[in-house]
Design a protein around this motif. Sequence first.
Motif, PDB file in Angstrom:
ATOM      1  N   GLU A   5       0.831  -1.209   0.000  1.00  0.00           N
ATOM      2  CA  GLU A   5       0.000   0.000   0.000  1.00  0.00           C
ATOM      3  C   GLU A   5       0.864   1.256   0.000  1.00  0.00           C
ATOM      4  N   SER A   6       0.410   2.261  -0.756  1.00  0.00           N
ATOM      5  CA  SER A   6       1.138   3.529  -0.805  1.00  0.00           C
ATOM      6  C   SER A   6       0.923   4.282   0.502  1.00  0.00           C
ATOM      7  N   ARG A   7       2.001   4.794   1.049  1.00  0.00           N
ATOM      8  CA  ARG A   7       1.919   5.529   2.315  1.00  0.00           C
ATOM      9  C   ARG A   7       2.492   6.919   2.107  1.00  0.00           C
ATOM     10  N   PHE A   8       1.860   7.890   2.734  1.00  0.00           N
ATOM     11  CA  PHE A   8       2.254   9.277   2.519  1.00  0.00           C
ATOM     12  C   PHE A   8       2.519   9.999   3.833  1.00  0.00           C
ATOM     13  N   VAL A   9       3.283  11.087   3.718  1.00  0.00           N
ATOM     14  CA  VAL A   9       3.283  12.083   4.778  1.00  0.00           C
ATOM     15  C   VAL A   9       3.030  13.425   4.094  1.00  0.00           C
ATOM     16  N   ALA A  10       1.990  14.134   4.565  1.00  0.00           N
ATOM     17  CA  ALA A  10       1.594  15.395   3.939  1.00  0.00           C
ATOM     18  C   ALA A  10       2.102  16.562   4.773  1.00  0.00           C
ATOM     19  N   ASP A  11       2.604  17.606   4.110  1.00  0.00           N
ATOM     20  CA  ASP A  11       3.089  18.758   4.880  1.00  0.00           C
ATOM     21  C   ASP A  11       1.904  19.575   5.424  1.00  0.00           C
ATOM     22  N   ALA A  12       2.219  20.559   6.248  1.00  0.00           N
ATOM     23  CA  ALA A  12       1.187  21.265   7.015  1.00  0.00           C
ATOM     24  C   ALA A  12       0.161  22.001   6.152  1.00  0.00           C
ATOM     25  N   PHE A  24      -9.792   7.479   1.298  1.00  0.00           N
ATOM     26  CA  PHE A  24      -9.531   6.676   0.099  1.00  0.00           C
ATOM     27  C   PHE A  24      -8.807   5.375   0.439  1.00  0.00           C
ATOM     28  N   GLY A  25      -8.200   5.296   1.607  1.00  0.00           N
ATOM     29  CA  GLY A  25      -7.503   4.072   2.001  1.00  0.00           C
ATOM     30  C   GLY A  25      -5.988   4.175   1.957  1.00  0.00           C
ATOM     31  N   PHE A  26      -5.485   5.417   1.973  1.00  0.00           N
ATOM     32  CA  PHE A  26      -4.033   5.602   1.997  1.00  0.00           C
ATOM     33  C   PHE A  26      -3.583   6.003   3.405  1.00  0.00           C
ATOM     34  N   ASP A  27      -2.635   5.258   3.923  1.00  0.00           N
ATOM     35  CA  ASP A  27      -2.049   5.564   5.221  1.00  0.00           C
ATOM     36  C   ASP A  27      -1.296   6.903   5.086  1.00  0.00           C
ATOM     37  N   THR A  28      -1.825   7.950   5.694  1.00  0.00           N
ATOM     38  CA  THR A  28      -1.277   9.291   5.491  1.00  0.00           C
ATOM     39  C   THR A  28      -1.031   9.999   6.821  1.00  0.00           C
ATOM     40  N   SER A  42      11.813  11.369   8.651  1.00  0.00           N
ATOM     41  CA  SER A  42      10.807  10.414   9.132  1.00  0.00           C
ATOM     42  C   SER A  42      10.140   9.720   7.937  1.00  0.00           C
ATOM     43  N   ALA A  43       9.991  10.443   6.820  1.00  0.00           N
ATOM     44  CA  ALA A  43       9.413   9.814   5.624  1.00  0.00           C
ATOM     45  C   ALA A  43      10.300   8.664   5.155  1.00  0.00           C
ATOM     46  N   LYS A  44      11.603   8.901   5.176  1.00  0.00           N
ATOM     47  CA  LYS A  44      12.546   7.854   4.761  1.00  0.00           C
ATOM     48  C   LYS A  44      12.475   6.660   5.691  1.00  0.00           C
ATOM     49  N   ALA A  45      12.476   6.952   7.004  1.00  0.00           N
ATOM     50  CA  ALA A  45      12.474   5.877   7.993  1.00  0.00           C
ATOM     51  C   ALA A  45      11.202   5.038   7.881  1.00  0.00           C
ATOM     52  N   GLU A  46      10.077   5.685   7.546  1.00  0.00           N
ATOM     53  CA  GLU A  46       8.793   4.974   7.528  1.00  0.00           C
ATOM     54  C   GLU A  46       8.389   4.524   6.122  1.00  0.00           C
ATOM     55  N   GLY A  47       9.235   4.815   5.135  1.00  0.00           N
ATOM     56  CA  GLY A  47       8.909   4.426   3.762  1.00  0.00           C
ATOM     57  C   GLY A  47       7.701   5.155   3.203  1.00  0.00           C
ATOM     58  N   ARG A  48       7.586   6.444   3.508  1.00  0.00           N
ATOM     59  CA  ARG A  48       6.449   7.228   3.022  1.00  0.00           C
ATOM     60  C   ARG A  48       6.869   8.165   1.898  1.00  0.00           C
TER      61      ARG A  48
END
Length: 161
Positions: A5-12, A24-28, A42-48
């Motif tokens: 599954e695609s995982r994201f981190v969104a900025d503020a 939609f079902g994306f871990d964000t 943290s994105a790198k560490a969590e694969g986001r």
Amino acid sequence: MRDPESRFVADAMLGSLARKLRIFGFDTRYHTRGTDRELTSSAKAEGRIVLTSDRQLCNQRDSSLHVFLITGRSDRERMLSLVAEAKSHGIQLTEGESRCALCNGTLMPSRKGELREQVPDSVLRRHRSFNVCMDCGKVYWKGRHWSRMRKFLNLLRSKKI
Ligand SMILES: [Zn+2]
């Protein structure tokens, strides 16, 4: 085998988009505090995948991290730009089950009988399936808003933008 599954981190700046992606079902994860460096590490560490509307942050990309530049004023436009970025990075977007829009928690099916205190009777009568967030307790049901959003996601996909 299914893609992971695609995982994201969104900025503020992208809180509203983050909430929709969760449905939609994306871990964000939504990054509201901390520096850009903390965001990327943290994105790198969590694969986001990083979602940002900050061009500078986008230019700092390194090869071990995917940063998508999100443009547009509405979430619809932002979603289109996300899909276009995924395509240009050669990434297949794969969603899982819907998550809690508020906290990104996991949703679990719940029985109507357990929800009498939290959900109005009229809603209980009209809907069949309910989910509860395991982290914050928010109750979700699949109303028209929900199905419109899923339809939109399928539309994006069928067009293969
Ligand atoms: Zn929650």
